[in-house]
Design a protein around this motif. Structure first.
Motif, mmCIF file in Angstrom:
data_model
loop_
_atom_site.group_PDB
_atom_site.id
_atom_site.type_symbol
_atom_site.label_atom_id
_atom_site.label_comp_id
_atom_site.label_asym_id
_atom_site.label_seq_id
_atom_site.Cartn_x
_atom_site.Cartn_y
_atom_site.Cartn_z
ATOM 1 N N LEU A 41 0.816 -1.212 0.000
ATOM 2 C CA LEU A 41 0.000 0.000 0.000
ATOM 3 C C LEU A 41 0.851 1.264 0.000
ATOM 4 O O LEU A 41 0.542 2.234 -0.710
ATOM 5 C CB LEU A 41 -0.949 -0.001 1.208
ATOM 6 C CG LEU A 41 -1.914 -1.195 1.293
ATOM 7 C CD1 LEU A 41 -2.791 -1.077 2.534
ATOM 8 C CD2 LEU A 41 -2.780 -1.290 0.039
ATOM 9 N N ALA A 42 1.918 1.280 0.763
ATOM 10 C CA ALA A 42 2.773 2.464 0.820
ATOM 11 C C ALA A 42 3.597 2.657 -0.449
ATOM 12 O O ALA A 42 4.092 3.757 -0.713
ATOM 13 C CB ALA A 42 3.703 2.375 2.033
ATOM 14 N N ARG A 43 3.728 1.597 -1.258
ATOM 15 C CA ARG A 43 4.555 1.674 -2.470
ATOM 16 C C ARG A 43 3.757 2.056 -3.713
ATOM 17 O O ARG A 43 4.350 2.410 -4.737
ATOM 18 C CB ARG A 43 5.237 0.328 -2.721
ATOM 19 C CG ARG A 43 6.342 -0.017 -1.747
ATOM 20 C CD ARG A 43 6.910 -1.396 -2.070
ATOM 21 N NE ARG A 43 7.367 -1.494 -3.473
ATOM 22 C CZ ARG A 43 7.659 -2.659 -4.065
ATOM 23 N NH1 ARG A 43 7.521 -3.793 -3.397
ATOM 24 N NH2 ARG A 43 8.071 -2.671 -5.319
ATOM 25 N N LEU A 44 2.440 1.968 -3.651
ATOM 26 C CA LEU A 44 1.628 2.223 -4.837
ATOM 27 C C LEU A 44 1.750 3.682 -5.282
ATOM 28 O O LEU A 44 1.698 4.599 -4.463
ATOM 29 C CB LEU A 44 0.166 1.873 -4.565
ATOM 30 C CG LEU A 44 -0.157 0.380 -4.549
ATOM 31 C CD1 LEU A 44 -1.532 0.137 -3.952
ATOM 32 C CD2 LEU A 44 -0.081 -0.209 -5.960
ATOM 33 N N ARG A 57 -6.637 8.848 5.958
ATOM 34 C CA ARG A 57 -6.294 10.183 6.442
ATOM 35 C C ARG A 57 -4.971 10.665 5.845
ATOM 36 O O ARG A 57 -4.833 11.840 5.504
ATOM 37 C CB ARG A 57 -6.190 10.163 7.970
ATOM 38 C CG ARG A 57 -5.867 11.521 8.594
ATOM 39 C CD ARG A 57 -5.710 11.416 10.095
ATOM 40 N NE ARG A 57 -6.941 10.944 10.722
ATOM 41 C CZ ARG A 57 -7.043 9.820 11.424
ATOM 42 N NH1 ARG A 57 -5.995 9.036 11.595
ATOM 43 N NH2 ARG A 57 -8.189 9.465 11.975
ATOM 44 N N ASP A 58 -4.001 9.752 5.693
ATOM 45 C CA ASP A 58 -2.633 10.158 5.384
ATOM 46 C C ASP A 58 -2.237 10.014 3.918
ATOM 47 O O ASP A 58 -1.296 10.681 3.468
ATOM 48 C CB ASP A 58 -1.646 9.346 6.225
ATOM 49 C CG ASP A 58 -1.803 9.589 7.716
ATOM 50 O OD1 ASP A 58 -2.437 10.602 8.089
ATOM 51 O OD2 ASP A 58 -1.309 8.761 8.504
ATOM 52 N N ASN A 59 -2.898 9.119 3.175
ATOM 53 C CA ASN A 59 -2.456 8.823 1.808
ATOM 54 C C ASN A 59 -3.467 9.355 0.806
ATOM 55 O O ASN A 59 -4.569 8.809 0.676
ATOM 56 C CB ASN A 59 -2.270 7.314 1.626
ATOM 57 C CG ASN A 59 -1.571 6.975 0.324
ATOM 58 O OD1 ASN A 59 -1.660 7.696 -0.665
ATOM 59 N ND2 ASN A 59 -0.877 5.843 0.297
ATOM 60 N N PRO A 60 -3.131 10.396 0.049
ATOM 61 C CA PRO A 60 -4.108 10.979 -0.896
ATOM 62 C C PRO A 60 -4.436 10.072 -2.074
ATOM 63 O O PRO A 60 -5.370 10.364 -2.812
ATOM 64 C CB PRO A 60 -3.405 12.264 -1.365
ATOM 65 C CG PRO A 60 -1.947 12.008 -1.158
ATOM 66 C CD PRO A 60 -1.853 11.138 0.049
ATOM 67 N N LEU A 61 -3.697 8.965 -2.248
ATOM 68 C CA LEU A 61 -4.009 8.009 -3.317
ATOM 69 C C LEU A 61 -5.046 6.977 -2.878
ATOM 70 O O LEU A 61 -5.568 6.234 -3.713
ATOM 71 C CB LEU A 61 -2.737 7.284 -3.765
ATOM 72 C CG LEU A 61 -1.655 8.132 -4.434
ATOM 73 C CD1 LEU A 61 -0.440 7.269 -4.741
ATOM 74 C CD2 LEU A 61 -2.186 8.781 -5.711
#
Length: 290
Positions: free
Chosen positions: A166-169, A200-204
């Motif tokens: 998820l953090a890499r997408l 909350r933190d990831n706009p994607l």
């Protein structure tokens, strides 16, 4: 190979009127099998639910738009979905399932056919985590197309995938069915806390606040899912979507009534401005409705 129950054949009329251009952002077409065969390696066999059934439901409920999501029972043969989009004359967009064999021409053909995303299943009963080398190669192609990816996850996958996936997408990603969290575990369960933090933190990150029948521990009207949907809408009102999930494959508890699901959505999203985003503005933006 298990068979699925059919949807409730008598959807109630919703108690409220949908806004103009409301979009059912998660629905399926199945078959008919004699024209669009199911995948030989499928994990379940659904009853036929062809385009005509979906169109009749949307007219009855008040949806003028929809996003037809390819389901695993049809595998990577997206023909039934593409046929339904074409017959809708601009009313529908699609989410495809593809593998490593699709080439640039195939992707552009899907795009011309109304597809705007690909979907990957991580859910255990549908086969579990895909080949991640294939996943990342497809993500490169998705990014080049300007598409997004839809992720069908189990709740614990949110914990396991948060760092390495998820953090890499680098493309927008949509998490189906509120991450399939379990209402019985409460709002403070780790998977749901991580999902809220992600929104909350990831706009994607996007999420579908549907699938109440999959989140709930009880029987319809599935009110124990309300607090989860409300929390996600309040957290990221510009990146939430809602859909019926018609015709509800693999429901093992209480088969929902689609009119009842619309009424449930009005209960957890009573604010007209938020509902306009949920049903109209957000899907129009993400799925490129003209």
């Amino acid at each position: 190979m298990k068979s699925c129950l059919p949807p409730d054949p008598n959807p109630t009329k919703p108690q409220h009127t949908m806004p103009a251009l409301a979009c059912d952002a998660h629905c399926h077409v199945f078959g008919p099998a004699d024209r669009f065969p199911y995948a030989p390696d499928r994990s379940y066999t659904p009853p036929d639910a062809p385009y005509e059934h979906l169109l009749a439901l949307h007219d009855w409920l008040g949806f003028q738009r929809g996003v037809i999501v390819q389901a695993s029972c049809h595998g990577t043969d997206n023909t039934a979905m593409i046929d339904a989009i074409a017959r809708g004359n601009g009313r529908y967009r699609g989410v495809a399932i593809v593998d490593d064999h699709i080439d640039e021409a195939g992707l552009h053909a899907l795009n011309e056919g109304g597809v705007r995303a690909v979907r990957f299943n991580f859910v255990q009963h549908l086969g579990g985590r895909p080949d991640m080398q294939v996943f990342w190669r497809v993500m490169e192609r998705v990014e080049a197309m300007g598409w997004h990816v839809v992720l069908h996850l189990d709740a614990n996958d949110i914990v396991q995938l948060q760092d390495d996936v998820l953090a890499r997408l680098r493309v927008p990603f949509v998490i189906d069915h509120m991450g399939r969290v379990r209402a019985q575990d409460g709002l403070e369960q780790m998977p749901f806390r991580l999902l809220v933090q992600l929104m909350r933190d990831n706009p994607l990150a996007w999420v579908k606040v549907c699938g109440a029948e999959r989140v709930s521990v009880g029987k319809r009207p599935f009110d124990d899912a309300i607090a989860f949907a409300q929390t996600l809408i309040e957290t990221a009102p510009d990146r939430v979507l809602w859909g019926t999930d018609f015709p509800h494959p693999n429901i093992s508890k209480d088969m929902p009534n689609d009119g009842g699901l619309v009424d449930l959505m009005f209960r957890f999203c009573p604010d007209a401005d938020l509902r306009q985003k949920l049903l109209v503005g957000n899907p129009a933006r993400l799925y490129d409705f003209a």
